[in-house]
Write a protein that holds these residues in place. Structure first.
Motif, short mmCIF file in Angstrom:
data_model
loop_
_atom_site.label_atom_id
_atom_site.label_comp_id
_atom_site.label_asym_id
_atom_site.label_seq_id
_atom_site.Cartn_x
_atom_site.Cartn_y
_atom_site.Cartn_z
N ILE A 209 2.92 15.26 -6.89
CA ILE A 209 2.91 15.85 -5.55
C ILE A 209 4.06 15.33 -4.69
N SER A 210 4.89 14.47 -5.26
CA SER A 210 5.95 13.86 -4.45
C SER A 210 7.01 14.86 -4.03
N GLN A 211 7.32 15.84 -4.84
CA GLN A 211 8.36 16.80 -4.50
C GLN A 211 7.87 17.83 -3.48
N GLU A 212 6.67 18.34 -3.66
CA GLU A 212 6.13 19.34 -2.73
C GLU A 212 5.68 18.72 -1.42
N GLY A 213 5.24 17.48 -1.47
CA GLY A 213 4.85 16.77 -0.25
C GLY A 213 3.40 16.32 -0.26
N TYR A 214 3.15 15.35 0.57
CA TYR A 214 1.81 14.76 0.70
C TYR A 214 1.70 14.13 2.07
N ARG A 215 0.50 13.70 2.39
CA ARG A 215 0.24 13.07 3.69
C ARG A 215 -0.39 11.71 3.45
N ILE A 216 0.02 10.75 4.28
CA ILE A 216 -0.58 9.41 4.27
C ILE A 216 -1.17 9.18 5.66
N ILE A 217 -2.41 8.73 5.68
CA ILE A 217 -3.11 8.54 6.96
C ILE A 217 -3.79 7.18 6.98
N PHE A 218 -3.64 6.49 8.09
CA PHE A 218 -4.44 5.33 8.44
C PHE A 218 -5.23 5.72 9.69
N ASN A 219 -6.53 5.54 9.68
CA ASN A 219 -7.34 5.71 10.88
C ASN A 219 -7.65 4.32 11.42
N MET B 231 0.83 -1.20 0.00
CA MET B 231 0.00 0.00 0.00
C MET B 231 0.87 1.25 0.00
N PHE B 232 1.92 1.28 0.84
CA PHE B 232 2.83 2.42 0.86
C PHE B 232 3.56 2.57 -0.48
N TYR B 233 4.05 1.48 -1.02
CA TYR B 233 4.75 1.51 -2.30
C TYR B 233 3.85 2.10 -3.39
N THR B 234 2.61 1.67 -3.42
CA THR B 234 1.65 2.17 -4.40
C THR B 234 1.37 3.65 -4.18
N ALA B 235 1.21 4.05 -2.92
CA ALA B 235 0.95 5.46 -2.61
C ALA B 235 2.08 6.36 -3.11
N VAL B 236 3.31 5.94 -2.89
CA VAL B 236 4.47 6.72 -3.35
C VAL B 236 4.45 6.84 -4.88
N ASN B 237 4.15 5.76 -5.57
CA ASN B 237 4.09 5.81 -7.03
C ASN B 237 2.96 6.69 -7.53
N ILE B 238 1.82 6.65 -6.86
CA ILE B 238 0.70 7.53 -7.24
C ILE B 238 1.08 8.98 -6.99
N ALA B 239 1.73 9.26 -5.86
CA ALA B 239 2.16 10.63 -5.56
C ALA B 239 3.09 11.15 -6.67
N LYS B 240 3.98 10.30 -7.15
CA LYS B 240 4.86 10.70 -8.26
C LYS B 240 4.05 10.95 -9.52
#
Length: 114
Positions: A78-88, A65-74
Protein backbone atom coordinates in the motif's frame (compact mmCIF):
# COMPACT_ATOMS: atom_id res chain seq x y z
CA UNK A 1 4.72 0.37 34.60
CA UNK A 2 1.84 -1.95 33.78
CA UNK A 3 -1.76 -1.06 33.08
CA UNK A 4 -3.23 -4.52 32.33
CA UNK A 5 -4.85 -3.35 29.06
CA UNK A 6 -5.82 -5.54 26.15
CA UNK A 7 -2.69 -4.30 24.36
CA UNK A 8 -0.44 -5.52 27.15
CA UNK A 9 -2.15 -8.90 26.99
CA UNK A 10 -1.61 -9.07 23.22
CA UNK A 11 2.06 -8.08 23.59
CA UNK A 12 2.55 -10.82 26.19
CA UNK A 13 0.55 -13.32 24.10
CA UNK A 14 -1.96 -13.83 26.90
CA UNK A 15 -4.79 -13.45 24.38
CA UNK A 16 -4.73 -14.38 20.71
CA UNK A 17 -4.15 -11.71 18.10
CA UNK A 18 -3.06 -11.58 14.50
CA UNK A 19 0.45 -10.23 15.15
CA UNK A 20 2.06 -8.82 12.01
CA UNK A 21 5.36 -7.79 13.58
CA UNK A 22 6.98 -7.94 16.99
CA UNK A 23 10.44 -6.92 18.12
CA UNK A 24 11.96 -5.85 21.41
CA UNK A 25 10.37 -2.36 21.18
CA UNK A 26 6.96 -2.64 19.51
CA UNK A 27 4.16 -5.01 18.51
CA UNK A 28 1.98 -4.60 15.42
CA UNK A 29 -1.27 -6.51 14.94
CA UNK A 30 -4.49 -6.42 12.93
CA UNK A 31 -7.28 -4.32 14.43
CA UNK A 32 -10.26 -6.46 15.49
CA UNK A 33 -12.65 -3.75 14.23
CA UNK A 34 -11.00 -2.63 10.99
CA UNK A 35 -11.96 0.69 9.43
CA UNK A 36 -10.15 -0.12 6.16
CA UNK A 37 -9.07 -3.29 4.33
CA UNK A 38 -5.70 -2.90 6.02
CA UNK A 39 -5.94 -1.64 9.60
CA UNK A 40 -2.99 -2.42 11.81
CA UNK A 41 -2.29 -1.16 15.32
CA UNK A 42 1.29 -0.51 16.36
CA UNK A 43 1.97 -0.27 20.10
CA UNK A 44 5.08 0.06 22.26
CA UNK A 45 5.97 -3.04 24.28
CA UNK A 46 5.98 -0.88 27.40
CA UNK A 47 3.18 1.28 28.76
CA UNK A 48 2.81 4.88 27.65
CA UNK A 49 -0.69 6.25 28.26
CA UNK A 50 -0.93 8.74 25.37
CA UNK A 51 1.04 11.12 23.17
CA UNK A 52 1.03 13.52 26.12
CA UNK A 53 3.29 11.07 27.95
CA UNK A 54 6.09 11.12 25.39
CA UNK A 55 9.18 12.41 27.19
CA UNK A 56 12.96 12.60 26.87
CA UNK A 57 13.41 8.98 27.96
CA UNK A 58 10.85 7.36 25.65
CA UNK A 59 10.69 9.70 22.63
CA UNK A 60 12.58 7.31 20.32
CA UNK A 61 9.70 4.83 20.41
CA UNK A 62 7.60 7.09 18.18
CA UNK A 63 10.20 7.09 15.40
CA UNK A 64 10.45 3.29 15.68
CA UNK A 65 6.67 3.05 15.38
CA UNK A 66 6.74 5.19 12.21
CA UNK A 67 9.66 3.21 10.77
CA UNK A 68 7.78 -0.05 11.38
CA UNK A 69 4.56 1.35 9.89
CA UNK A 70 6.37 2.33 6.68
CA UNK A 71 7.89 -1.16 6.39
CA UNK A 72 4.51 -2.81 6.98
CA UNK A 73 2.93 -0.54 4.35
CA UNK A 74 5.58 -1.72 1.88
CA UNK A 75 4.99 -5.39 2.82
CA UNK A 76 1.22 -4.94 2.39
CA UNK A 77 1.72 -3.23 -1.00
CA UNK A 78 0.00 0.00 0.00
CA UNK A 79 3.03 2.28 0.10
CA UNK A 80 2.75 3.44 -3.51
CA UNK A 81 -1.00 4.09 -3.57
CA UNK A 82 -0.97 5.63 -0.10
CA UNK A 83 -2.02 5.03 3.46
CA UNK A 84 -2.94 6.92 6.60
CA UNK A 85 -1.28 6.94 10.01
CA UNK A 86 -3.29 8.16 12.99
CA UNK A 87 -2.56 8.76 16.65
CA UNK A 88 -5.57 9.64 18.81
CA UNK A 89 -4.87 11.45 22.07
CA UNK A 90 -7.23 11.22 25.03
CA UNK A 91 -11.03 11.15 25.05
CA UNK A 92 -11.83 14.15 22.86
CA UNK A 93 -9.14 13.06 20.40
CA UNK A 94 -10.82 9.68 19.97
CA UNK A 95 -8.46 7.54 22.07
CA UNK A 96 -10.52 4.64 23.38
CA UNK A 97 -7.77 2.60 25.04
CA UNK A 98 -5.48 4.29 27.54
CA UNK A 99 -2.29 3.00 25.86
CA UNK A 100 -0.34 4.80 23.14
CA UNK A 101 -1.09 3.25 19.76
CA UNK A 102 -0.73 4.10 16.09
CA UNK A 103 -3.26 3.16 13.44
CA UNK A 104 -1.98 2.21 9.98
CA UNK A 105 -4.87 2.25 7.49
CA UNK A 106 -4.83 1.50 3.78
CA UNK A 107 -6.15 -0.51 0.90
CA UNK A 108 -8.80 2.06 -0.07
CA UNK A 109 -8.91 5.72 -1.02
CA UNK A 110 -9.23 7.66 2.21
CA UNK A 111 -11.77 10.45 2.52
CA UNK A 112 -10.47 13.84 3.51
CA UNK A 113 -11.10 14.62 7.15
CA UNK A 114 -11.26 18.41 6.75
Amino acid sequence: MQNNSIFEKIINKQIPANIIHQDNKITAFKDINPQAPIHILIVPNFFIASLNDINQENKDIVSHMFYTAVNIAKQKNISQEGYRIIFNCNKNGGQEINYLHMHLLGGIKMNKLF
